[in-house]
Design a protein around this motif. Sequence first.
Motif, PDB file in Angstrom:
ATOM      1  N   SER A  50      11.471   9.412 -10.132  1.00  0.00           N
ATOM      2  CA  SER A  50      11.923  10.085  -8.917  1.00  0.00           C
ATOM      3  C   SER A  50      13.154  10.953  -9.190  1.00  0.00           C
ATOM      4  N   PRO A  51      13.345  12.026  -8.401  1.00  0.00           N
ATOM      5  CA  PRO A  51      14.586  12.801  -8.517  1.00  0.00           C
ATOM      6  C   PRO A  51      15.835  11.954  -8.291  1.00  0.00           C
ATOM      7  N   TYR A 105      19.918   5.691  -6.170  1.00  0.00           N
ATOM      8  CA  TYR A 105      18.676   4.991  -5.830  1.00  0.00           C
ATOM      9  C   TYR A 105      18.137   5.630  -4.565  1.00  0.00           C
ATOM     10  N   ARG A 106      16.853   5.481  -4.340  1.00  0.00           N
ATOM     11  CA  ARG A 106      16.236   6.130  -3.191  1.00  0.00           C
ATOM     12  C   ARG A 106      16.761   5.532  -1.876  1.00  0.00           C
ATOM     13  N   LEU A 107      16.808   6.367  -0.847  1.00  0.00           N
ATOM     14  CA  LEU A 107      17.410   6.007   0.421  1.00  0.00           C
ATOM     15  C   LEU A 107      16.414   6.165   1.567  1.00  0.00           C
ATOM     16  N   TYR A 108      16.734   5.554   2.689  1.00  0.00           N
ATOM     17  CA  TYR A 108      15.972   5.750   3.921  1.00  0.00           C
ATOM     18  C   TYR A 108      16.238   7.164   4.428  1.00  0.00           C
ATOM     19  N   PRO A 109      15.245   7.912   4.926  1.00  0.00           N
ATOM     20  CA  PRO A 109      13.891   7.457   5.275  1.00  0.00           C
ATOM     21  C   PRO A 109      12.845   7.626   4.172  1.00  0.00           C
ATOM     22  N   ASP A 118      13.980  -2.269  -6.037  1.00  0.00           N
ATOM     23  CA  ASP A 118      13.212  -1.977  -7.252  1.00  0.00           C
ATOM     24  C   ASP A 118      13.917  -0.895  -8.076  1.00  0.00           C
ATOM     25  N   ASP A 119      14.453   0.128  -7.379  1.00  0.00           N
ATOM     26  CA  ASP A 119      15.200   1.177  -8.083  1.00  0.00           C
ATOM     27  C   ASP A 119      16.413   0.581  -8.789  1.00  0.00           C
ATOM     28  N   SER A 120      17.140  -0.272  -8.083  1.00  0.00           N
ATOM     29  CA  SER A 120      18.347  -0.865  -8.657  1.00  0.00           C
ATOM     30  C   SER A 120      18.008  -1.705  -9.884  1.00  0.00           C
ATOM     31  N   ALA A 121      16.956  -2.509  -9.772  1.00  0.00           N
ATOM     32  CA  ALA A 121      16.541  -3.322 -10.912  1.00  0.00           C
ATOM     33  C   ALA A 121      16.088  -2.443 -12.067  1.00  0.00           C
ATOM     34  N   GLY A 122      15.417  -1.329 -11.741  1.00  0.00           N
ATOM     35  CA  GLY A 122      14.996  -0.410 -12.794  1.00  0.00           C
ATOM     36  C   GLY A 122      16.177   0.193 -13.534  1.00  0.00           C
ATOM     37  N   ALA A 123      17.235   0.519 -12.805  1.00  0.00           N
ATOM     38  CA  ALA A 123      18.432   1.066 -13.442  1.00  0.00           C
ATOM     39  C   ALA A 123      19.100   0.035 -14.339  1.00  0.00           C
TER      40      ALA A 123
END
Length: 302
Positions: A50-51, A105-109, A118-123
């Motif tokens: 993801s960007p 990390y990706r945000l709402y919405p 999941d993003d945080s764990a990936g980082a």
Amino acid sequence: MTTLKTTLLGLAAAGIVLGALAACSPLGALNALSPGKSLRTSAGVPYGASPRHKLDIYTPEQSVANAPVIVFFMGGNWVKGERGDYAFVGRALAARGYVVVIPDYRLYPEVTYPDFLDDSAGAVAWTAREISRFGGDPSRLYVMGHSAGAYNAAMVALDPRYLAKFGMRASALRGLIGLAGPYDFLPIHNPTTKPVFDFPNTPPASQPIHHVSKAAPPALLIAANDDDLVNARRNTGALANKLRAKGVTVQEVYFDGVSHTTLVASLAAPLRSLAPTLDVIDTFVGSDAGRNPGSGTAAAAR
């Protein structure tokens, strides 16, 4: 008398800086006023597709090898925030001898719970695999965050399912550092937060306090006594008590004179007179999360 004079000067300087923050972008002003621009930085390193799957890495000015590593997650109520806004955090910790990773990390919405976990764990998993190329020691890996970022850090550290998705065990983490984190916030009252967690259908498993076990890493939990956004005793205090009940080493620190937001801002050089937040973190990591309390801080070793 000297101590009083120093304190008054520090408060006066803080007042000037806080006035400047009110007049422009607060985080941008902190970054502009924070030393450390000469620190070696790797910006925009991808950790996913993801960007928003990019991170910045701050390393000490002098070449290091096998330095402790801190992954810092920003706050913003899971709806806003940019990693570059927290350069002052990366610079402050790198100046103490640590390799610092600050991911977006990706945000709402765009996403809702639990996708940003999941993003945080990936980082974190990316850091464990790759950080040795930047002078960091993956065996001394800490997760840290402020506010919503402290929630992310706590969930990654306490709920092993997230890191397991990336082939990593939570036991690989050396410690957890939380600043003003929401660890037990059901029912949700904040209207901005409700859709992020699909309230009132939010599962209890979304709360870090429900994932405490004896396998949790040592924790440093810091909060502001005057926090009017996240109740310090309900969140920081309750999580600390549950960790202790499981036999986990916990350091629980509360500061006067700071708010929910100025707690993290006190890491910036111009505002360190507000609270010794940086020194407390430095002592925690420098003592191997309290495992070697007589070893002193990383700063003392320089």
